[in-house]
Write a protein that holds these residues in place. Structure first.
Motif, PDB file in Angstrom:
ATOM      1  N   VAL A   1      45.626  44.807  32.913  1.00  0.00           N
ATOM      2  CA  VAL A   1      44.602  45.010  33.942  1.00  0.00           C
ATOM      3  C   VAL A   1      44.830  46.349  34.645  1.00  0.00           C
ATOM      4  CG1 VAL A   1      43.767  44.134  36.176  1.00  0.00           C
ATOM      5  CG2 VAL A   1      44.260  42.550  34.289  1.00  0.00           C
ATOM      6  N   SER A   2      43.740  47.081  34.908  1.00  0.00           N
ATOM      7  CA  SER A   2      43.850  48.341  35.647  1.00  0.00           C
ATOM      8  C   SER A   2      43.601  48.131  37.135  1.00  0.00           C
ATOM      9  CB  SER A   2      42.860  49.365  35.107  1.00  0.00           C
ATOM     10  OG  SER A   2      41.515  48.922  35.268  1.00  0.00           O
ATOM     11  N   ASP A   3      42.750  47.154  37.488  1.00  0.00           N
ATOM     12  CA  ASP A   3      42.423  46.898  38.890  1.00  0.00           C
ATOM     13  C   ASP A   3      42.291  45.397  39.135  1.00  0.00           C
ATOM     14  OD1 ASP A   3      41.455  49.772  40.088  1.00  0.00           O
ATOM     15  OD2 ASP A   3      40.847  49.562  38.000  1.00  0.00           O
ATOM     16  N   ILE A   4      42.847  44.941  40.268  1.00  0.00           N
ATOM     17  CA  ILE A   4      42.680  43.554  40.709  1.00  0.00           C
ATOM     18  C   ILE A   4      41.741  43.570  41.912  1.00  0.00           C
ATOM     19  CG2 ILE A   4      43.803  41.482  41.598  1.00  0.00           C
ATOM     20  CD1 ILE A   4      46.432  42.542  40.387  1.00  0.00           C
ATOM     21  N   HIS A   5      40.652  42.829  41.843  1.00  0.00           N
ATOM     22  CA  HIS A   5      39.692  42.751  42.942  1.00  0.00           C
ATOM     23  C   HIS A   5      39.828  41.400  43.644  1.00  0.00           C
ATOM     24  CE1 HIS A   5      36.918  46.233  41.921  1.00  0.00           C
ATOM     25  NE2 HIS A   5      37.759  46.201  40.892  1.00  0.00           N
ATOM     26  N   LEU A   6      40.062  41.421  44.943  1.00  0.00           N
ATOM     27  CA  LEU A   6      40.110  40.206  45.763  1.00  0.00           C
ATOM     28  C   LEU A   6      38.946  40.286  46.744  1.00  0.00           C
ATOM     29  CD1 LEU A   6      43.954  40.113  46.532  1.00  0.00           C
ATOM     30  CD2 LEU A   6      42.728  38.957  44.682  1.00  0.00           C
ATOM     31  N   GLU A   7      37.991  39.362  46.582  1.00  0.00           N
ATOM     32  CA  GLU A   7      36.738  39.465  47.321  1.00  0.00           C
ATOM     33  C   GLU A   7      36.436  38.166  48.073  1.00  0.00           C
ATOM     34  OE1 GLU A   7      34.670  42.271  43.903  1.00  0.00           O
ATOM     35  OE2 GLU A   7      34.823  40.108  43.645  1.00  0.00           O
ATOM     36  N   PRO A   8      36.301  38.233  49.401  1.00  0.00           N
ATOM     37  CA  PRO A   8      36.014  37.021  50.181  1.00  0.00           C
ATOM     38  C   PRO A   8      34.610  36.502  49.904  1.00  0.00           C
ATOM     39  CG  PRO A   8      35.875  38.966  51.586  1.00  0.00           C
ATOM     40  CD  PRO A   8      36.381  39.441  50.257  1.00  0.00           C
ATOM     41  N   MET A   9      34.515  35.209  49.626  1.00  0.00           N
ATOM     42  CA  MET A   9      33.223  34.553  49.414  1.00  0.00           C
ATOM     43  C   MET A   9      33.080  33.465  50.478  1.00  0.00           C
ATOM     44  SD  MET A   9      32.391  36.335  46.722  1.00  0.00           S
ATOM     45  CE  MET A   9      31.042  35.553  45.855  1.00  0.00           C
ATOM     46  N   GLY A  10      32.023  32.676  50.379  1.00  0.00           N
ATOM     47  CA  GLY A  10      31.773  31.655  51.391  1.00  0.00           C
ATOM     48  C   GLY A  10      32.849  30.600  51.483  1.00  0.00           C
ATOM     49  N   ASP A  11      33.258  30.064  50.329  1.00  0.00           N
ATOM     50  CA  ASP A  11      34.207  28.948  50.344  1.00  0.00           C
ATOM     51  C   ASP A  11      35.472  29.208  49.529  1.00  0.00           C
ATOM     52  OD1 ASP A  11      32.982  29.036  47.928  1.00  0.00           O
ATOM     53  OD2 ASP A  11      32.449  26.905  47.843  1.00  0.00           O
ATOM     54  N   HIS A  12      35.652  30.458  49.062  1.00  0.00           N
ATOM     55  CA  HIS A  12      36.856  30.811  48.311  1.00  0.00           C
ATOM     56  C   HIS A  12      36.995  32.326  48.272  1.00  0.00           C
ATOM     57  CE1 HIS A  12      33.647  31.105  45.275  1.00  0.00           C
ATOM     58  NE2 HIS A  12      34.414  32.024  44.696  1.00  0.00           N
ATOM     59  N   MET A  13      38.102  32.787  47.720  1.00  0.00           N
ATOM     60  CA  MET A  13      38.269  34.223  47.502  1.00  0.00           C
ATOM     61  C   MET A  13      38.169  34.482  46.000  1.00  0.00           C
ATOM     62  SD  MET A  13      41.074  36.939  48.955  1.00  0.00           S
ATOM     63  CE  MET A  13      42.543  36.173  48.310  1.00  0.00           C
ATOM     64  N   ARG A  14      37.170  35.270  45.631  1.00  0.00           N
ATOM     65  CA  ARG A  14      36.956  35.566  44.218  1.00  0.00           C
ATOM     66  C   ARG A  14      38.025  36.541  43.722  1.00  0.00           C
ATOM     67  NH1 ARG A  14      31.323  37.857  41.772  1.00  0.00           N
ATOM     68  NH2 ARG A  14      31.834  39.663  43.093  1.00  0.00           N
ATOM     69  N   VAL A  15      38.515  36.291  42.515  1.00  0.00           N
ATOM     70  CA  VAL A  15      39.506  37.165  41.882  1.00  0.00           C
ATOM     71  C   VAL A  15      38.894  37.713  40.596  1.00  0.00           C
ATOM     72  CG1 VAL A  15      41.793  37.321  40.835  1.00  0.00           C
ATOM     73  CG2 VAL A  15      41.424  35.822  42.807  1.00  0.00           C
ATOM     74  N   ARG A  16      38.892  39.035  40.472  1.00  0.00           N
ATOM     75  CA  ARG A  16      38.391  39.652  39.251  1.00  0.00           C
ATOM     76  C   ARG A  16      39.390  40.688  38.743  1.00  0.00           C
ATOM     77  NH1 ARG A  16      32.270  41.573  39.854  1.00  0.00           N
ATOM     78  NH2 ARG A  16      32.987  42.418  41.844  1.00  0.00           N
ATOM     79  N   PHE A  17      39.553  40.724  37.424  1.00  0.00           N
ATOM     80  CA  PHE A  17      40.433  41.685  36.765  1.00  0.00           C
ATOM     81  C   PHE A  17      39.579  42.688  35.999  1.00  0.00           C
ATOM     82  CE2 PHE A  17      44.416  38.762  36.083  1.00  0.00           C
ATOM     83  CZ  PHE A  17      44.620  38.763  37.456  1.00  0.00           C
ATOM     84  N   ARG A  18      39.911  43.985  36.149  1.00  0.00           N
ATOM     85  CA  ARG A  18      39.238  44.985  35.306  1.00  0.00           C
ATOM     86  C   ARG A  18      40.147  45.289  34.123  1.00  0.00           C
ATOM     87  NH1 ARG A  18      34.907  48.120  35.945  1.00  0.00           N
ATOM     88  NH2 ARG A  18      34.786  47.833  38.209  1.00  0.00           N
ATOM     89  N   VAL A  19      39.635  44.984  32.938  1.00  0.00           N
ATOM     90  CA  VAL A  19      40.378  45.217  31.704  1.00  0.00           C
ATOM     91  C   VAL A  19      39.552  46.127  30.807  1.00  0.00           C
ATOM     92  CG1 VAL A  19      41.504  44.161  29.707  1.00  0.00           C
ATOM     93  CG2 VAL A  19      41.398  42.911  31.870  1.00  0.00           C
ATOM     94  N   ASP A  20      40.116  47.247  30.418  1.00  0.00           N
ATOM     95  CA  ASP A  20      39.419  48.216  29.568  1.00  0.00           C
ATOM     96  C   ASP A  20      38.060  48.583  30.147  1.00  0.00           C
ATOM     97  OD1 ASP A  20      41.561  48.140  27.826  1.00  0.00           O
ATOM     98  OD2 ASP A  20      40.672  46.587  26.554  1.00  0.00           O
ATOM     99  N   GLY A  21      38.011  48.708  31.468  1.00  0.00           N
ATOM    100  CA  GLY A  21      36.795  49.164  32.132  1.00  0.00           C
ATOM    101  C   GLY A  21      35.794  48.082  32.482  1.00  0.00           C
ATOM    102  N   VAL A  22      36.036  46.835  32.069  1.00  0.00           N
ATOM    103  CA  VAL A  22      35.090  45.737  32.304  1.00  0.00           C
ATOM    104  C   VAL A  22      35.723  44.705  33.227  1.00  0.00           C
ATOM    105  CG1 VAL A  22      33.707  43.915  31.221  1.00  0.00           C
ATOM    106  CG2 VAL A  22      34.035  46.104  30.046  1.00  0.00           C
ATOM    107  N   LEU A  23      34.947  44.218  34.210  1.00  0.00           N
ATOM    108  CA  LEU A  23      35.439  43.209  35.147  1.00  0.00           C
ATOM    109  C   LEU A  23      35.272  41.801  34.582  1.00  0.00           C
ATOM    110  CD1 LEU A  23      34.180  44.487  38.629  1.00  0.00           C
ATOM    111  CD2 LEU A  23      36.557  44.118  37.971  1.00  0.00           C
ATOM    112  N   TYR A  24      36.344  41.000  34.675  1.00  0.00           N
ATOM    113  CA  TYR A  24      36.311  39.601  34.240  1.00  0.00           C
ATOM    114  C   TYR A  24      36.727  38.720  35.418  1.00  0.00           C
ATOM    115  CZ  TYR A  24      36.307  41.584  29.517  1.00  0.00           C
ATOM    116  OH  TYR A  24      36.005  42.285  28.377  1.00  0.00           O
ATOM    117  N   GLU A  25      35.952  37.672  35.672  1.00  0.00           N
ATOM    118  CA  GLU A  25      36.271  36.772  36.789  1.00  0.00           C
ATOM    119  C   GLU A  25      37.369  35.805  36.373  1.00  0.00           C
ATOM    120  OE1 GLU A  25      33.898  34.108  40.134  1.00  0.00           O
ATOM    121  OE2 GLU A  25      32.841  35.501  38.823  1.00  0.00           O
TER     122      GLU A  25
END
Length: 550
Positions: A181-205
Motif C-alpha cells: 500500500v502507498s497510502d492509508i486513508h482513514l475517513e470518518p463516516m456516520g457510524d464508523h471510520m472508513r479504511v481505504r488502501f491505495r494499491v498501485d494507484g487504485v483505492l480499495y475499501e
C-alpha cells in the motif's frame, strides 16, 4: 450448518442419552416449517440445555467449550473491540495473551465475524464455544464496563497508549506494508471510520474501524507523528517512525478537519527507494541512453512532468542517485523531503515562515551547488529563478503538472517566461505515467480483434500473430490482477529544431510533431509497446494515456 452436521448433532445427543428418538423426530419434523437451527428448537422444547448443545458443537468442531459463569475475565479485553461489534456477532473476548485473543462464540462457522474481530483488534483470534444464553447474559453484564473502557477520552499521555489501540494501529500499518500500500486513508463516516488502501494507484475499501475507536486511533497516530492531539480544527502534518520490523519504511501523516470528524492519510515511504537507478525506471534502451547523456550536461534544466502520482519524484531521485558523487554538490528543496539520500543536502520549504521555492533557490545558489533539485515549479517567480540558475552553470531538476512533454514548454510560455530563456535553458522534458503491471501468476492471454489491432497499428507496429494479456486476480495479487507499477515515458530532448520553434510562438502539436520526427515516442506509443509485451493490459494503457482524439 450442513445436513451432515445436523444429523451428527442429533446422533451425538442420542449417544449421550440427552434426548430420545421420539424427541429428535419431533424437532426434525418441526424444523421443516421453521428455519431455526436444530439446537435452538431442542432448547426451546426443553429437551436439552443451551450448554449441552454448545458442548456437542464444540466436540464436532474440535474446539474448547467454556462456561462463562466460571471465568474471571481480565479488564484488558474490554477495550479490544467495540461493544456494538460484539453484540452484533454475539461474541465476547475472554482472554488476551501475547498476540492471541480468545473469543467465545456460539457459531464457529461465522468466519467473517471472527475475521472482523481479528482485524479490529490487531490480535490473532482463537475461537472457543459458549452457550448462547451465557453469551447474552455476559455481554449485558459487562456492557457497562466495555462501554466505559472504549469511550474513555483519549489524553496525550494515557488513553492512546492502551495496548489494544497500539496493536490496532500496528496491525493496520503492518497489513498495509504487506499489501504494498502507498497510502492509508482513514475517513470518518456516520457510524464508523472508513479504511481505504491505495494499491498501485487504485483505492480499495477495507474493513472499517468502529466509531467509538475512531478518536483513539487518530490520537494514537497523532502522538506517534508528533502532532497536537488536542487540536482537531486545523490541518496538521507529521512524520512517524515505525517499529524495528518495519524500519525500512517512514510514514508521512496528514490530517484534515472533516464535517464528520477528522480525516487522516498516511503515506508509506520505502527508504530502500534510494537504491533506485536510471536503469530501473523502465525506459527502453534508446531512452535510457539518451537520458544518461542528458544528465551528464554541466548545466541546463530537466523537467519531469505529469499528473500527481505519475512517478515524477521517482524519476528525479533516480537522476540524483546517478549524479551523487563526492565531486558534486547536490542540493534539493522539496515540499516536504520525501526520501533522505546520503551525500545529498536536502531542505524543505516552509511557506508560513516565508521560505518558498523561490526564496530557497536564491539561498541555495550561495552554497556553491552543481546540481539543484526544485520540488515543483508552481509559479512564474520560481520558474524564472530556476531557469536563470540553469543558465549560470547549474544543472536544475524540477517538476511541472502538465499532461505531455511539449505541454511543459507551453506552460513556461504561459507563465510569461521569455522564449529565449526557455530555449537556452531547458535541455529535456520527461513526461510520464504509471501503469499497473499484470500479475505474473494469473494474467491470461487472448487474441485481440482486428479492430483493436488496427487501433494499435496507428501508433506502433503490430505482429500478425499478436496476443495480449488480461488481468484475472489471484491470492498473490490480492485478487486485483495487478502487482506493482511500471512507468511509461515520453522523453523530449530539446534540439535545435525545437529551439527554433520555441521562438516562433508554437503550438503543443508543433513541438510534439517535431520531437516525434526526431525519434520521440509519445506516451500512448510507449504504453502500447508495453501492452504488446504483456507487461500491462491494453485497457490500462488506453485509460492512462489520454489523447485528444479519444
Amino acid at each position: 450448518m450442513t445436513n451432515n452436521k445436523i444429523l451428527q448433532i442429533g446422533e451425538m445427543l442420542l449417544e449421550e442419552g440427552l434426548i430420545t428418538h421420539q424427541q429428535l423426530l419431533e424437532v426434525l419434523q418441526l424444523q421443516q416449517n421453521d428455519n431455526r437451527k436444530l439446537g435452538e428448537l431442542l432448547v426451546e422444547k426443553g429437551f436439552v440445555t443451551d450448554q449441552q448443545i454448545s458442548k456437542i458443537i464444540a466436540r464436532i468442531y474440535q474446539l474448547p467449550f467454556v462456561n462463562l459463569a466460571e471465568l474471571n475475565i481480565d479488564d484488558n479485553v474490554f477495550g479490544v473491540v467495540s461493544f456494538e461489534v460484539l453484540r452484533k456477532h454475539l461474541m465476547l473476548p475472554i482472554e488476551l495473551k501475547g498476540i492471541s485473543l480468545t473469543v467465545a462464540t456460539h457459531n464457529p462457522l461465522d468466519v467473517a465475524a471472527l475475521q472482523e474481530i481479528q482485524y479490529l483488534s490487531g490480535f490473532q483470534v482463537k475461537p472457543v464455544l459458549a452457550g448462547i444464553k451465557d453469551l447474552v447474559e455476559h455481554l449485558e453484564k459487562y456492557s457497562d464496563a466495555i462501554h466505559t473502557a472504549q469511550s474513555v477520552k483519549v489524553s496525550k499521555d494515557s488513553g492512546a497508549e492502551s495496548a489494544p489501540i497500539v496493536k490496532l494501529v500496528e496491525s493496520l500499518i503492518g497489513k498495509a506494508i504487506k499489501e504494498r500500500v502507498s497510502d492509508i486513508h482513514l475517513e470518518p463516516m456516520g457510524d464508523h471510520m472508513r479504511v481505504r488502501f491505495r494499491v498501485d494507484g487504485v483505492l480499495y475499501e477495507k474493513a472499517p474501524i468502529a466509531k467509538d475507536l475512531e478518536r483513539k486511533v487518530i490520537s494514537r497516530i497523532k502522538i506517534l507523528s508528533g502532532m497536537d492531539v488536542a487540536d482537531s480544527r486545523r490541518p496538521q502534518d507529521g512524520r512517524m517512525m515505525l517499529p524495528a520490523q518495519y524500519a525500512e519504511y517512514d510514514v508521512r501523516v496528514s490530517t484534515l478537519p472533516d464535517i464528520m470528524g477528522e480525516n487522516m492519510v498516511m503515506r508509506l515511504l520505502d527508504k530502500s527507494f534510494t537504491k533506485f537507478s536510471l536503469d530501473s525506471l523502465g525506459m527502453d534502451d534508446f531512452e535510457i541512453e539518451l537520458l544518461k547523456k542528458l544528465v551528464k550536461r554541466p548545466y541546463g534544466m530537466i523537467l519531469a512532468t505529469g499528473p500527481t502520482g505519475a512517478g515524477k519524484t521517482t524519476t528525479l531521485y533516480s537522476i540524483i542517485n546517478s549524479l551523487n558523487q563526492s565531486t558534486r554538490n547536490i542540493i534539493t528543496v522539496e515540499d516536504p523531503v520525501e526520501y533522505k539520500i546520503a551525500g545529498v543536502n536536502q531542505t524543505a520549504i516552509n511557506n508560513r515562515a516565508g521560505y518558498t521555492f523561490a526564496t530557497a533557490i536564491r539561498h541555495i545558489l550561495r552554497h556553491d551547488p552543481n546540481v539543484i533539485m526544485v520540488g515543483e515549479v508552481r509559479d512564474a517567480e520560481t520558474a524564472e529563478i530556476a531557469i536563470r540558475a540553469a543558465l549560470t552553470g547549474h544543472l536544475v531538476l524540477s517538476t511541472l503538472h502538465t499532461n505531455t512533454a511539449a505541454g511543459a514548454i507551453m506552460r513556461l510560455l504561459d507563465m510569461n517566461i521569455e522564449p529565449f530563456l526557455i530555449q537556452s535553458s531547458v535541455i529535456a522534458v520527461v513526461a510520464q505515467r504509471l501503469v499497473r503491471r499484470l500479475c505474473l501468476h494469473c494474467k491470461e492471454d487472448y487474441v485481440p480483434s482486428e479492430e483493436i489491432k488496427q487501433n494499435i497499428a496507428q501508433y506502433c507496429s503490430v505482429p500478425a500473430d499478436v496476443t495480449l494479456s488480461l488481468p484475472v486476480g489471484c491470492d498473490k495479487c490480492f485478487k486485483t490482477g495487478f502487482s506493482g507499477r511500471v512507468a511509461v515515458y515520453e522523453l523530449l530532448s530539446v534540439n535545435d529544431a525545437i529551439r527554433r520553434l520555441i521562438l516562433k510562438n508554437p503550438s503543443e502539436y508543433d513541438i510534439t510533431q517535431s520531437a516525434v520526427a526526431k525519434g520521440m515516442k509519445t506516451l500512448r506509443q510507449a504504453g502500447l509497446e508495453k501492452a504488446l509485451k504483456k507487461v500491462t493490459s491494453l485497457e490500462e494503457i488506453m485509460g492512462t494515456t489520454f489523447m485528444e482524439n479519444d
